[in-house]
Design a protein around this motif. Structure first.
Motif, short mmCIF file in Angstrom:
data_model
loop_
_atom_site.label_atom_id
_atom_site.label_comp_id
_atom_site.label_asym_id
_atom_site.label_seq_id
_atom_site.Cartn_x
_atom_site.Cartn_y
_atom_site.Cartn_z
N UNK A 29 29.54 -9.94 -45.61
CA UNK A 29 31.21 -9.70 -44.44
C UNK A 29 31.92 -8.83 -44.43
N UNK A 30 32.07 -7.96 -43.27
CA UNK A 30 33.00 -6.94 -43.24
C UNK A 30 34.55 -8.01 -42.37
N UNK A 31 35.65 -7.16 -42.79
CA UNK A 31 36.85 -7.14 -42.10
C UNK A 31 37.76 -5.68 -42.18
N UNK A 32 37.82 -5.55 -40.87
CA UNK A 32 38.40 -3.79 -40.09
C UNK A 32 39.66 -3.63 -40.53
N UNK A 33 40.24 -2.99 -40.61
CA UNK A 33 41.60 -2.47 -40.82
C UNK A 33 41.69 -0.63 -39.83
N UNK A 34 42.75 -1.54 -38.82
CA UNK A 34 43.20 0.22 -38.63
C UNK A 34 43.60 1.24 -39.10
N UNK A 35 44.62 0.83 -39.92
CA UNK A 35 45.07 1.28 -40.25
C UNK A 35 45.73 1.09 -41.96
#
Length: 128
Positions: A29-35
């Protein structure tokens, strides 16, 4: 730690999307963060088993994020894979010194990235 959860910290939405698809195809499972700041908040709440972080990001760079993660007892044992377009020996050394377990150059090979991450997670899990 949250089994099968990987945090992707990268300011490029296309890279985050590509990595999410690749990781989910491999059973993660993946979570993304832009910074870096967003990633730091997610890390403390979600406690993933691994993180993929770009070196250059706004707000907090990948090396600072890596050092922050390694200083937190709740998440310091997760696998960390750093990715960057900066591929000089100095940059790789700096990434590893900041606490990353591995360093891959961009452009990324999704299969290589997933294989490298799986190896790092296995090593961390086995205490190697």
């Amino acid at each position: 730690m949250n089994q099968n959860l990987i945090l992707i910290a990268d300011d490029d939405a296309d890279v985050r999307d590509m990595l999410t698809v690749s990781l989910e195809a491999a059973g993660y499972r993946a979570l993304g963060a832009k910074d870096g700041h967003t990633a730091a908040r997610i890390l403390t709440v979600a406690k993933p088993i691994g993180m993929i972080t770009d070196v250059r990001m706004p707000a907090m760079n990948g090396m600072e994020l890596c050092q922050l993660a390694r200083s937190n007892p709740a998440i310091r044992d997760m696998a960390i894979l750093m990715v960057s377009g900066n591929n000089h020996a100095y940059d790789v050394d700096a990434g590893l010194i900041s606490g990353a377990d591995g360093y891959l150059p961009k452009p990324l090979s999704p299969k290589q990235l997933v294989a490298e991450l799986q190896t790092l997670i296995s090593r961390r899990h086995l205490g190697v």
